[in-house]
Design a protein around this motif. Structure first.
Motif, mmCIF file in Angstrom:
data_model
loop_
_atom_site.group_PDB
_atom_site.id
_atom_site.type_symbol
_atom_site.label_atom_id
_atom_site.label_comp_id
_atom_site.label_asym_id
_atom_site.label_seq_id
_atom_site.Cartn_x
_atom_site.Cartn_y
_atom_site.Cartn_z
ATOM 1 N N SER A 1 1.059 5.314 -4.664
ATOM 2 C CA SER A 1 1.150 6.773 -4.986
ATOM 3 C C SER A 1 2.125 6.744 -5.990
ATOM 4 N N GLU A 2 3.393 5.882 -5.992
ATOM 5 C CA GLU A 2 4.162 5.736 -7.289
ATOM 6 C C GLU A 2 3.814 4.946 -8.412
ATOM 7 N N PRO B 1 1.085 -1.312 -0.102
ATOM 8 C CA PRO B 1 -0.013 -0.101 -0.150
ATOM 9 C C PRO B 1 0.839 1.536 -0.058
ATOM 10 N N HIS B 2 1.983 1.106 0.432
ATOM 11 C CA HIS B 2 2.796 2.342 0.553
ATOM 12 C C HIS B 2 3.444 2.820 -1.025
ATOM 13 N N LYS B 3 3.394 2.030 -2.062
ATOM 14 C CA LYS B 3 3.789 2.274 -3.140
ATOM 15 C C LYS B 3 2.620 2.596 -4.256
#
Length: 105
Positions: free
Chosen positions: A28-29, A24-26
């Motif tokens: 936006s990339e 989930p932390h990727k």
């Protein structure tokens, strides 16, 4: 006998599910690629690199559509690469690049 129409995998859904479940932390990339209407094979390669941090070494069973082939050949022109340099960049064989150039250019 039923007629089955061939369709491409729904890469947008596959990668969205992977991102939500495991990375989930990727999100936006990857959002710019996932927001496209259609995702090409090169976009899949970019997503793999962003998400998993590597480019798949084994290219034996990878297939490319016409649009992707033209995109790769355009990349070669823009960056003034020879067939060997392009093959190294995309991890393809030089003979594949030569065949594409002979057939499409």
């Amino acid at each position: 006998m039923e007629n089955y129409e061939y369709s491409n995998p729904d890469y947008k859904r596959i990668y969205s599910d992977i991102l939500v479940a495991k990375f989930p932390h990727k999100i936006s990339e990857c959002q710019t690629i996932l927001s496209k209407k259609t995702i090409s094979v090169l976009d899949v390669i970019k997503l793999n690199t962003i998400i998993f941090g590597f480019f798949q070494e084994n290219q034996k069973h990878r297939s490319y559509d016409r649009a992707t082939i033209f995109e790769i050949l355009d990349y070669q022109k823009k960056n003034k690469l020879n067939n060997s340099q392009l093959a190294l960049h995309f991890k393809l064989s030089r003979s594949t690049i030569a065949k594409w150039r002979k057939h499409f250019v």
